[in-house]
Design a protein around this motif. Structure first.
Motif, PDB file in Angstrom:
ATOM      1  N   PRO A  30       0.833  -1.200   0.000  1.00 14.50           N
ATOM      2  CA  PRO A  30       0.000   0.000   0.000  1.00 14.50           C
ATOM      3  C   PRO A  30       0.870   1.254   0.000  1.00 14.50           C
ATOM      4  O   PRO A  30       1.936   1.283   0.632  1.00 14.50           O
ATOM      5  CB  PRO A  30      -0.809  -0.111   1.288  1.00 14.50           C
ATOM      6  CG  PRO A  30      -0.155  -1.146   2.110  1.00 14.50           C
ATOM      7  CD  PRO A  30       0.709  -1.971   1.225  1.00 14.50           C
ATOM      8  N   ILE A  31       0.416   2.256  -0.718  1.00 11.17           N
ATOM      9  CA  ILE A  31       1.145   3.519  -0.780  1.00 11.17           C
ATOM     10  C   ILE A  31       0.177   4.687  -0.623  1.00 11.17           C
ATOM     11  O   ILE A  31      -1.009   4.569  -0.901  1.00 11.17           O
ATOM     12  CB  ILE A  31       1.943   3.674  -2.093  1.00 11.17           C
ATOM     13  CG1 ILE A  31       1.030   3.529  -3.302  1.00 11.17           C
ATOM     14  CG2 ILE A  31       3.084   2.700  -2.159  1.00 11.17           C
ATOM     15  CD1 ILE A  31       1.714   3.780  -4.634  1.00 11.17           C
ATOM     16  N   VAL A  32       0.713   5.796  -0.160  1.00 11.86           N
ATOM     17  CA  VAL A  32      -0.010   7.058  -0.076  1.00 11.86           C
ATOM     18  C   VAL A  32       0.699   8.028  -1.006  1.00 11.86           C
ATOM     19  O   VAL A  32       1.930   8.073  -1.042  1.00 11.86           O
ATOM     20  CB  VAL A  32       0.002   7.605   1.371  1.00 11.86           C
ATOM     21  CG1 VAL A  32      -0.483   9.043   1.414  1.00 11.86           C
ATOM     22  CG2 VAL A  32      -0.829   6.733   2.280  1.00 11.86           C
ATOM     23  N   GLU A  51      -1.643   8.380  -9.614  1.00 12.61           N
ATOM     24  CA  GLU A  51      -2.582   7.405  -9.047  1.00 12.61           C
ATOM     25  C   GLU A  51      -3.043   6.413 -10.113  1.00 12.61           C
ATOM     26  O   GLU A  51      -3.142   5.217  -9.852  1.00 12.61           O
ATOM     27  CB  GLU A  51      -3.801   8.112  -8.466  1.00 12.61           C
ATOM     28  CG  GLU A  51      -3.565   8.797  -7.151  1.00 12.61           C
ATOM     29  CD  GLU A  51      -4.817   9.468  -6.642  1.00 12.61           C
ATOM     30  OE1 GLU A  51      -5.459   8.874  -5.745  1.00 12.61           O
ATOM     31  OE2 GLU A  51      -5.168  10.549  -7.131  1.00 12.61           O
ATOM     32  N   ALA A  52      -3.315   6.929 -11.306  1.00 16.95           N
ATOM     33  CA  ALA A  52      -3.766   6.064 -12.393  1.00 16.95           C
ATOM     34  C   ALA A  52      -2.658   5.122 -12.857  1.00 16.95           C
ATOM     35  O   ALA A  52      -2.920   3.993 -13.287  1.00 16.95           O
ATOM     36  CB  ALA A  52      -4.265   6.911 -13.561  1.00 16.95           C
ATOM     37  N   ALA A  53      -1.406   5.565 -12.769  1.00 20.97           N
ATOM     38  CA  ALA A  53      -0.273   4.749 -13.219  1.00 20.97           C
ATOM     39  C   ALA A  53       0.167   3.724 -12.182  1.00 20.97           C
ATOM     40  O   ALA A  53       0.766   2.702 -12.540  1.00 20.97           O
ATOM     41  CB  ALA A  53       0.908   5.655 -13.568  1.00 20.97           C
ATOM     42  N   ALA A  54      -0.101   3.961 -10.927  1.00 19.91           N
ATOM     43  CA  ALA A  54       0.402   3.100  -9.841  1.00 19.91           C
ATOM     44  C   ALA A  54       0.097   1.616 -10.029  1.00 19.91           C
ATOM     45  O   ALA A  54       0.982   0.782  -9.818  1.00 19.91           O
ATOM     46  CB  ALA A  54      -0.115   3.584  -8.493  1.00 19.91           C
ATOM     47  N   PRO A  55      -1.112   1.234 -10.428  1.00 19.81           N
ATOM     48  CA  PRO A  55      -1.379  -0.198 -10.588  1.00 19.81           C
ATOM     49  C   PRO A  55      -0.480  -0.878 -11.633  1.00 19.81           C
ATOM     50  O   PRO A  55      -0.195  -2.064 -11.514  1.00 19.81           O
ATOM     51  CB  PRO A  55      -2.844  -0.236 -11.038  1.00 19.81           C
ATOM     52  CG  PRO A  55      -3.434   1.024 -10.519  1.00 19.81           C
ATOM     53  CD  PRO A  55      -2.315   2.034 -10.605  1.00 19.81           C
ATOM     54  N   GLY A  59       1.494  -0.905  -7.604  1.00 16.77           N
ATOM     55  CA  GLY A  59       1.238  -0.043  -6.457  1.00 16.77           C
ATOM     56  C   GLY A  59      -0.235  -0.059  -6.085  1.00 16.77           C
ATOM     57  O   GLY A  59      -1.102  -0.015  -6.947  1.00 16.77           O
ATOM     58  N   LYS A  60      -0.523  -0.145  -4.809  1.00 14.23           N
ATOM     59  CA  LYS A  60      -1.900  -0.120  -4.306  1.00 14.23           C
ATOM     60  C   LYS A  60      -2.089   1.199  -3.563  1.00 14.23           C
ATOM     61  O   LYS A  60      -1.678   1.344  -2.412  1.00 14.23           O
ATOM     62  CB  LYS A  60      -2.145  -1.303  -3.374  1.00 14.23           C
ATOM     63  CG  LYS A  60      -3.547  -1.344  -2.808  1.00 14.23           C
ATOM     64  CD  LYS A  60      -3.721  -2.501  -1.838  1.00 14.23           C
ATOM     65  CE  LYS A  60      -5.106  -2.471  -1.225  1.00 14.23           C
ATOM     66  NZ  LYS A  60      -5.239  -3.461  -0.155  1.00 14.23           N
ATOM     67  N   VAL A  61      -2.702   2.171  -4.228  1.00  8.90           N
ATOM     68  CA  VAL A  61      -2.906   3.483  -3.630  1.00  8.90           C
ATOM     69  C   VAL A  61      -4.061   3.393  -2.644  1.00  8.90           C
ATOM     70  O   VAL A  61      -5.190   3.116  -3.016  1.00  8.90           O
ATOM     71  CB  VAL A  61      -3.199   4.558  -4.704  1.00  8.90           C
ATOM     72  CG1 VAL A  61      -3.416   5.914  -4.055  1.00  8.90           C
ATOM     73  CG2 VAL A  61      -2.076   4.618  -5.723  1.00  8.90           C
ATOM     74  N   VAL A  62      -3.765   3.622  -1.364  1.00  8.20           N
ATOM     75  CA  VAL A  62      -4.796   3.559  -0.328  1.00  8.20           C
ATOM     76  C   VAL A  62      -5.262   4.949   0.089  1.00  8.20           C
ATOM     77  O   VAL A  62      -6.221   5.080   0.828  1.00  8.20           O
ATOM     78  CB  VAL A  62      -4.332   2.757   0.909  1.00  8.20           C
ATOM     79  CG1 VAL A  62      -4.075   1.310   0.530  1.00  8.20           C
ATOM     80  CG2 VAL A  62      -3.117   3.370   1.550  1.00  8.20           C
ATOM     81  N   PHE A  99      -4.177   1.297   8.591  1.00  9.99           N
ATOM     82  CA  PHE A  99      -5.053   0.139   8.569  1.00  9.99           C
ATOM     83  C   PHE A  99      -4.566  -0.886   7.546  1.00  9.99           C
ATOM     84  O   PHE A  99      -4.536  -2.096   7.826  1.00  9.99           O
ATOM     85  CB  PHE A  99      -6.495   0.560   8.248  1.00  9.99           C
ATOM     86  CG  PHE A  99      -7.452  -0.597   8.166  1.00  9.99           C
ATOM     87  CD1 PHE A  99      -7.932  -1.173   9.319  1.00  9.99           C
ATOM     88  CD2 PHE A  99      -7.841  -1.096   6.932  1.00  9.99           C
ATOM     89  CE1 PHE A  99      -8.819  -2.260   9.240  1.00  9.99           C
ATOM     90  CE2 PHE A  99      -8.715  -2.167   6.853  1.00  9.99           C
ATOM     91  CZ  PHE A  99      -9.204  -2.751   8.003  1.00  9.99           C
ATOM     92  N   GLU A 100      -4.183  -0.429   6.384  1.00  8.86           N
ATOM     93  CA  GLU A 100      -3.716  -1.319   5.297  1.00  8.86           C
ATOM     94  C   GLU A 100      -2.377  -1.981   5.606  1.00  8.86           C
ATOM     95  O   GLU A 100      -2.072  -3.026   5.053  1.00  8.86           O
ATOM     96  CB  GLU A 100      -3.615  -0.566   3.984  1.00  8.86           C
ATOM     97  CG  GLU A 100      -4.944  -0.202   3.376  1.00  8.86           C
ATOM     98  CD  GLU A 100      -5.710  -1.405   2.848  1.00  8.86           C
ATOM     99  OE1 GLU A 100      -5.069  -2.378   2.388  1.00  8.86           O
ATOM    100  OE2 GLU A 100      -6.947  -1.368   2.900  1.00  8.86           O
TER     101      GLU A 100
END
Length: 104
Positions: A30-32, A51-55, A59-62, A99-100
């Motif tokens: 998870p990343i912020v 954010e759109a590129a992270a996956p 990357g899991k944007v939380v 939490f993640e």
């Protein structure tokens, strides 16, 4: 996953420079994502693109937060946000991250 993104003058990260990842940190963590700028947009355009590129980089944007008008909303001497709404949003983002990242 740690990423270094080079920013272009157009308010976008450069498509010609590859996003560098730290392979030793593993994948699917998870990343912020945070962004800011001195203007009212707060780096929101590049934040949304990242954010759109992270996956695509596992990357899991939380959570994410855009801080507009940086010098109006951040006290550089104290090193803290001064806008109570942004402080509340940052706390929410960090709570989701905590939490993640809790052990299962």
């Amino acid at each position: 996953m740690n990423c270094q993104i080079k920013r272009s003058r157009r308010g976008n990260y450069s498509g010609s420079s590859p996003i560098q990842t730290d392979q030793s940190s593993g994948f699917d963590k998870p990343i912020v994502m945070l962004a800011t700028s001195p203007g009212p947009g707060g780096g929101n355009t590049v934040l949304k693109l990242a954010e759109a590129a992270a996956p695509f980089f596992n990357g899991k944007v939380v959570g994410s937060l855009s801080v507009p008008s940086f010098f109006d909303n951040f006290d550089v001497d104290r090193g803290e946000l001064t806008n109570s709404d942004l402080v509340e949003k940052l706390e929410q983002v960090l709570s989701a991250f905590a939490f993640e990242t809790q052990p299962a």
